[in-house]
Design a protein around this motif. Structure first.
Motif, PDB file in Angstrom:
ATOM      1  N   UNK A 148       9.457  46.588  69.217  1.00 44.96           N
ATOM      2  CA  UNK A 148      10.590  46.279  68.339  1.00 44.96           C
ATOM      3  C   UNK A 148      11.327  47.547  67.936  1.00 44.96           C
ATOM      4  N   UNK A 149      12.622  47.555  68.140  1.00 42.81           N
ATOM      5  CA  UNK A 149      13.448  48.696  67.741  1.00 42.81           C
ATOM      6  C   UNK A 149      13.947  48.501  66.321  1.00 42.81           C
ATOM      7  N   UNK A 150      13.790  49.529  65.476  1.00 43.74           N
ATOM      8  CA  UNK A 150      14.229  49.478  64.081  1.00 43.74           C
ATOM      9  C   UNK A 150      15.502  50.299  63.953  1.00 43.74           C
ATOM     10  N   UNK A 151      16.559  49.670  63.502  1.00 39.47           N
ATOM     11  CA  UNK A 151      17.854  50.332  63.395  1.00 39.47           C
ATOM     12  C   UNK A 151      17.952  51.107  62.083  1.00 39.47           C
ATOM     13  N   UNK A 152      18.020  52.424  62.175  1.00 36.08           N
ATOM     14  CA  UNK A 152      18.145  53.288  61.003  1.00 36.08           C
ATOM     15  C   UNK A 152      19.459  54.051  61.062  1.00 36.08           C
ATOM     16  N   UNK A 153      19.981  54.401  59.895  1.00 30.89           N
ATOM     17  CA  UNK A 153      21.147  55.285  59.857  1.00 30.89           C
ATOM     18  C   UNK A 153      20.707  56.708  60.212  1.00 30.89           C
ATOM     19  N   UNK A 154      21.678  57.575  60.447  1.00 34.78           N
ATOM     20  CA  UNK A 154      21.354  58.966  60.787  1.00 34.78           C
ATOM     21  C   UNK A 154      20.549  59.633  59.678  1.00 34.78           C
ATOM     22  N   UNK A 186      27.760  67.748  47.518  1.00 33.57           N
ATOM     23  CA  UNK A 186      27.982  67.282  46.156  1.00 33.57           C
ATOM     24  C   UNK A 186      27.033  66.149  45.767  1.00 33.57           C
ATOM     25  N   UNK A 187      26.245  65.633  46.702  1.00 32.68           N
ATOM     26  CA  UNK A 187      25.355  64.516  46.388  1.00 32.68           C
ATOM     27  C   UNK A 187      24.172  65.010  45.561  1.00 32.68           C
ATOM     28  N   UNK A 188      23.512  64.084  44.867  1.00 30.55           N
ATOM     29  CA  UNK A 188      22.388  64.416  43.991  1.00 30.55           C
ATOM     30  C   UNK A 188      21.078  63.965  44.624  1.00 30.55           C
ATOM     31  N   UNK A 189      19.938  64.405  44.049  1.00 32.88           N
ATOM     32  CA  UNK A 189      18.644  63.957  44.577  1.00 32.88           C
ATOM     33  C   UNK A 189      18.473  62.444  44.586  1.00 32.88           C
ATOM     34  N   UNK A 190      19.276  61.727  43.783  1.00 32.80           N
ATOM     35  CA  UNK A 190      19.198  60.265  43.801  1.00 32.80           C
ATOM     36  C   UNK A 190      19.558  59.701  45.171  1.00 32.80           C
ATOM     37  N   UNK A 191      20.368  60.451  45.920  1.00 38.14           N
ATOM     38  CA  UNK A 191      20.720  60.009  47.269  1.00 38.14           C
ATOM     39  C   UNK A 191      19.491  59.987  48.171  1.00 38.14           C
ATOM     40  N   UNK A 192      18.566  60.916  47.937  1.00 36.03           N
ATOM     41  CA  UNK A 192      17.318  60.938  48.704  1.00 36.03           C
ATOM     42  C   UNK A 192      16.518  59.673  48.408  1.00 36.03           C
ATOM     43  N   UNK A 193      16.375  59.351  47.122  1.00 36.53           N
ATOM     44  CA  UNK A 193      15.621  58.161  46.724  1.00 36.53           C
ATOM     45  C   UNK A 193      16.239  56.896  47.316  1.00 36.53           C
ATOM     46  N   UNK A 194      17.563  56.808  47.263  1.00 39.31           N
ATOM     47  CA  UNK A 194      18.244  55.618  47.770  1.00 39.31           C
ATOM     48  C   UNK A 194      18.060  55.475  49.278  1.00 39.31           C
ATOM     49  N   UNK A 195      18.141  56.597  49.989  1.00 42.65           N
ATOM     50  CA  UNK A 195      18.000  56.553  51.445  1.00 42.65           C
ATOM     51  C   UNK A 195      16.577  56.192  51.842  1.00 42.65           C
ATOM     52  N   UNK A 196      15.590  56.765  51.144  1.00 41.82           N
ATOM     53  CA  UNK A 196      14.192  56.422  51.411  1.00 41.82           C
ATOM     54  C   UNK A 196      13.952  54.938  51.143  1.00 41.82           C
ATOM     55  N   UNK A 197      14.509  54.408  50.063  1.00 52.00           N
ATOM     56  CA  UNK A 197      14.342  53.001  49.719  1.00 52.00           C
ATOM     57  C   UNK A 197      14.877  52.095  50.822  1.00 52.00           C
ATOM     58  N   UNK A 198      16.049  52.435  51.357  1.00 54.84           N
ATOM     59  CA  UNK A 198      16.643  51.634  52.430  1.00 54.84           C
ATOM     60  C   UNK A 198      15.811  51.712  53.704  1.00 54.84           C
ATOM     61  N   UNK A 199      15.316  52.921  54.025  1.00 53.91           N
ATOM     62  CA  UNK A 199      14.489  53.079  55.223  1.00 53.91           C
ATOM     63  C   UNK A 199      13.192  52.277  55.091  1.00 53.91           C
ATOM     64  N   UNK A 200      12.576  52.342  53.913  1.00 56.99           N
ATOM     65  CA  UNK A 200      11.346  51.572  53.673  1.00 56.99           C
ATOM     66  C   UNK A 200      11.591  50.075  53.853  1.00 56.99           C
ATOM     67  N   UNK A 201      12.702  49.594  53.323  1.00 60.86           N
ATOM     68  CA  UNK A 201      13.009  48.169  53.408  1.00 60.86           C
ATOM     69  C   UNK A 201      13.124  47.732  54.865  1.00 60.86           C
ATOM     70  N   UNK A 206      10.478  44.941  59.421  1.00 62.93           N
ATOM     71  CA  UNK A 206       9.940  44.977  60.787  1.00 62.93           C
ATOM     72  C   UNK A 206       8.426  44.764  60.812  1.00 62.93           C
ATOM     73  N   UNK A 207       7.804  44.778  59.620  1.00 63.60           N
ATOM     74  CA  UNK A 207       6.374  44.510  59.565  1.00 63.60           C
ATOM     75  C   UNK A 207       5.507  45.720  59.334  1.00 63.60           C
ATOM     76  N   UNK A 208       6.090  46.829  58.842  1.00 63.83           N
ATOM     77  CA  UNK A 208       5.288  48.036  58.604  1.00 63.83           C
ATOM     78  C   UNK A 208       5.490  48.508  57.172  1.00 63.83           C
ATOM     79  N   UNK A 209       4.392  48.734  56.453  1.00 61.18           N
ATOM     80  CA  UNK A 209       4.454  49.212  55.079  1.00 61.18           C
ATOM     81  C   UNK A 209       3.665  50.511  54.919  1.00 61.18           C
ATOM     82  N   UNK A 210       4.104  51.315  53.951  1.00 57.29           N
ATOM     83  CA  UNK A 210       3.307  52.465  53.555  1.00 57.29           C
ATOM     84  C   UNK A 210       3.492  53.735  54.356  1.00 57.29           C
TER      85      UNK A 210
END
Length: 224
Positions: A148-154, A186-201, A206-210
């Motif tokens: 299964x291919x998981x589509x992620x942003x850059x 100009x982005x803040x560390x919150x952008x890191x948290x948001x991007x990680x959250x989206x990648x985790x989701x 796709x069936x993988x956690x953790x």
């Protein structure tokens, strides 16, 4: 060209960053302490690391020695006002590949950096990285779970790849932000948290956690 500069003199640091980026068309990450230089060098791939001798939280020679003890194989150029023979010997014995005495012309610094990059210190990165059931393809920027291919942003892919290269190590939000978005972003560390959250989701769907572990108040790491 991708360079790391460790220099606590603000005026000189700004000059080197501006001139090296203008003349090489590349990128210079700038830190001001020995401890940050150590963390950045191990967390990323640089063509050359430029280490000032006199810095807080670890001088250039001790930082260089620590990097070599950690099996860092990249090129290291020492920048210093110390010009005695013994000082040069100390710097080279600490693991530096070259030594440039202040004050210096930026053109000479550039020539020495070019000479070091021609020696090709950096090992080639693996094209495929296996993280348990997850496979990263650096050539195509694809992530797969089995067939299964998981589509992620850059950005999502870059964060997972950065954590994978440093698996087992905790990377701070600030370091991830600098490496992925750039130190002048100009982005803040919150952008890191948001991007990680989206990648985790996407990974969970796709069936993988953790895969990506949060370290409260610090940042993230991958254990796989």
């Amino acid at each position: 060209m991708n360079l790391l500069l460790a220099e606590d003199d603000t005026r000189l640091g700004e000059l080197i960053v501006h001139m090296m980026e203008a003349k090489t068309g590349g990128r210079v990450d700038w830190v001001m302490t020995g401890s940050d230089a150590y963390d950045y060098a191990l967390a990323s791939t640089y063509d050359v690391v430029l280490l000032d001798w006199m810095m807080p939280e670890g001088d250039g020679a001790s930082t260089c020695r620590k990097l070599r003890q950690a099996h860092y194989a990249g090129a290291i150029l020492m920048l210093t006002a110390r010009d005695s023979l013994q000082d040069r010997v100390t710097g080279l014995d600490a693991g530096a590949d070259d030594y440039l005495v202040k004050p210096f012309e930026v053109d000479e610094l550039l020539a020495r950096v070019r000479a070091l990059t021609r020696r090709n210190f950096a090992p080639l990165m693996e094209e495929m990285v296996q993280l348990g059931e997850i496979r990263l393809n650096r050539a195509s920027h694809e992530v797969q779970l089995g067939d299964q291919r998981i589509s992620l942003t850059t950005r999502e892919f870059q964060i997972i790849d950065l954590l994978a290269v440093n698996r087992g190590r905790v990377l701070t939000r600030e370091l991830i932000l600098d490496r992925i978005w750039g130190y002048d972003s100009d982005v803040t560390p919150k952008a890191v948290d948001a991007t990680v959250k989206l990648a985790r989701k996407k990974l969970e769907i796709a069936g993988h956690k953790g895969l990506i572990e949060s370290v409260r108040g610090v940042g993230y790491r991958i254990h796989a």
